[in-house]
Design an enzyme around this catalytic site. Sequence first.
Site, PDB file in Angstrom:
ATOM      1  N   VAL A  75     -29.099  -6.422   0.339  1.00  0.00           N
ATOM      2  CA  VAL A  75     -30.114  -5.378   0.275  1.00  0.00           C
ATOM      3  C   VAL A  75     -29.388  -4.042   0.175  1.00  0.00           C
ATOM      4  CG1 VAL A  75     -32.087  -4.312   1.434  1.00  0.00           C
ATOM      5  CG2 VAL A  75     -31.686  -6.764   1.672  1.00  0.00           C
ATOM      6  N   GLU A  76     -29.929  -3.126  -0.613  1.00  0.00           N
ATOM      7  CA  GLU A  76     -29.211  -1.890  -0.930  1.00  0.00           C
ATOM      8  C   GLU A  76     -28.871  -1.055   0.297  1.00  0.00           C
ATOM      9  OE1 GLU A  76     -32.376   1.338  -2.325  1.00  0.00           O
ATOM     10  OE2 GLU A  76     -32.588  -0.535  -3.419  1.00  0.00           O
TER      11      GLU A  76
END
Length: 276
Positions: A75-76
């Site tokens: 996830v960023e």
Amino acid sequence: MQTYTIDYDPSCCGETRIPIAAIAPDPHTEKRVIARRAVMELRPGEVANLGVGVSTMMPNVAVEEGIEDMMTRTVEAGVIGGVPDYAREFGTAYNPRAIIDQPYQFDFYDGGGLDCAFLSFAEVDSEGNVNVTRFGNRYDGAGGFIDITQNARRLVFSGTLTGGGLRCGFEDGEIRIQTEGRMQKFVPKIGQISFNGRMARDKGQEVTFVTERAVFKPEKDGLVLSEISAGMRLREDVLDQMGFAPHIADDLKEMDPRLYRPDVMGIAGDLEGKAQ
């Protein structure tokens, strides 16, 4: 507070682990159907990014199917591995392998570390261009969308075919449109190009668009309808709900009926066959 709704959960910051079986399946809705079909695009051993929206429901599907260890999800915000959460807990994960600074995560993305990225779409045109940033006079901004989409080798965009009030039901392995959405999302001209479909084809990126009733793939002559649900009428339920006419694949396939049943699909063996 760790998130908007969680005071503190030690399994989200690496202090402890929870049994994966404790994560309950999401309700069986059209969004879960889309997440299920997107999961079928996973390949064992890959490193993937999960963007906001429908794609963040994929880890819940992976847990139910027992395939959460076949690939590494990121996830960023900086989370690597584990089972990412979504909605107001987006950016966290249960049992993460690592949590790094967000700029370092983007160094990895910008450097081409992603095998595949799973993102949402708001508008799509016949060239496979995607808009997630501008709607009339409203500018939502790109977030990490542009960095992620430019360098991932494969891209899967997920969303409903129409928006604004869409309601679906399921029966005998098929989908039923109870209330059609008021807004078309596949349109002749999008509000802004957030992802350029032609550039992606020139670079050799593999792109797929997944909806609850149909799947599309961009090719050199435009968007191609490659799969349709057995419960859908081609003209009334798909083509008439789009602002342009896609090409129809010569080998138009039927979407897997397991998507529309609430039971576990049993796709682990299918994915193992896709091993790199």
